[in-house]
Scaffold this motif. Structure first.
Motif, PDB file in Angstrom:
ATOM      1  N   PHE A 145       0.834  -1.201   0.000  1.00 25.41           N
ATOM      2  CA  PHE A 145       0.000   0.000   0.000  1.00 25.41           C
ATOM      3  C   PHE A 145       0.870   1.252   0.000  1.00 25.41           C
ATOM      4  N   HIS A 146       0.449   2.254  -0.746  1.00 31.72           N
ATOM      5  CA  HIS A 146       1.034   3.600  -0.796  1.00 31.72           C
ATOM      6  C   HIS A 146       2.376   3.694  -1.528  1.00 31.72           C
ATOM      7  N   ARG A 147       2.934   2.597  -1.956  1.00 28.34           N
ATOM      8  CA  ARG A 147       4.179   2.627  -2.739  1.00 28.34           C
ATOM      9  C   ARG A 147       4.316   1.290  -3.451  1.00 28.34           C
ATOM     10  N   LYS A 148       5.130   1.266  -4.486  1.00 29.32           N
ATOM     11  CA  LYS A 148       5.371   0.004  -5.185  1.00 29.32           C
ATOM     12  C   LYS A 148       6.139  -0.940  -4.284  1.00 29.32           C
ATOM     13  N   GLY A 149       5.763  -2.205  -4.318  1.00 25.91           N
ATOM     14  CA  GLY A 149       6.458  -3.189  -3.506  1.00 25.91           C
ATOM     15  C   GLY A 149       5.832  -4.561  -3.631  1.00 25.91           C
ATOM     16  N   GLY A 150       6.252  -5.442  -2.773  1.00 25.43           N
ATOM     17  CA  GLY A 150       5.782  -6.824  -2.806  1.00 25.43           C
ATOM     18  C   GLY A 150       6.423  -7.596  -3.953  1.00 25.43           C
ATOM     19  N   ILE A 151       6.056  -8.850  -4.081  1.00 24.56           N
ATOM     20  CA  ILE A 151       6.618  -9.719  -5.115  1.00 24.56           C
ATOM     21  C   ILE A 151       6.378  -9.141  -6.509  1.00 24.56           C
ATOM     22  N   CYS A 152       5.224  -8.501  -6.711  1.00 22.60           N
ATOM     23  CA  CYS A 152       4.892  -7.953  -8.029  1.00 22.60           C
ATOM     24  C   CYS A 152       5.363  -6.516  -8.234  1.00 22.60           C
ATOM     25  N   ASN A 153       5.922  -5.915  -7.205  1.00 22.19           N
ATOM     26  CA  ASN A 153       6.412  -4.535  -7.261  1.00 22.19           C
ATOM     27  C   ASN A 153       5.346  -3.567  -7.788  1.00 22.19           C
TER      28      ASN A 153
END
Length: 137
Positions: free
Chosen positions: A86-94
């Motif tokens: 949430f609120h920024r690109k991230g996680g496995i999928c960016n």
């Protein structure tokens, strides 16, 4: 009572507009055409459509709250816990989790294809083992 309902609807409309969340509910044929345009394999379209129907009802703004305090987001029900932030690109999928809730499903599809339809419990429950041909449109 009617006035109260109008106020609630108005408040929700402001909320969704403020956050830029505009959803779309696809028809089955519209969804098939969209997935084919995004280079999903024609031979697996039936599996993807079944997954989407069982997970989100073809609604791009679908949010389902999970027991592990994460959310399933959008048409594919991308998991907020691992796959986006949430609120920024991230996680496995960016990707930003908020971007999983709009009408543009390109980023959702790119993320979903990283895992394949077999990664979803909805597919395992409702689609696995069934003959799922390309829906006629």
């Amino acid at each position: 009572m009617a006035r109260r309902i109008v106020i609630i609807i108005y408040t929700l409309a402001i909320f969704f507009n403020a956050f830029g969340i505009y959803g779309k509910v696809y028809t089955r044929c519209g969804l098939v055409k969209e997935l084919l345009n995004m280079d999903f394999s024609r031979s697996f379209i039936g599996n993807w459509v079944c997954l989407i129907e069982s997970e989100s009802g073809k609604n791009t703004s679908s949010i389902k709250y999970k027991a592990n305090r994460s959310q399933g987001l959008g048409i594919f029900q991308i998991r907020s816990k691992d796959w986006c932030t949430f609120h920024r690109k991230g996680g496995i999928c960016n990707v930003r989790c908020e971007d999983m809730l709009d009408e543009n499903i390109t980023d959702d599809a790119t993320c979903a294809q990283k895992f394949g339809f077999r990664a979803w419990d909805g597919w395992k429950r409702n689609c696995k083992g069934r003959k799922l041909p390309l829906p006629l449109c």
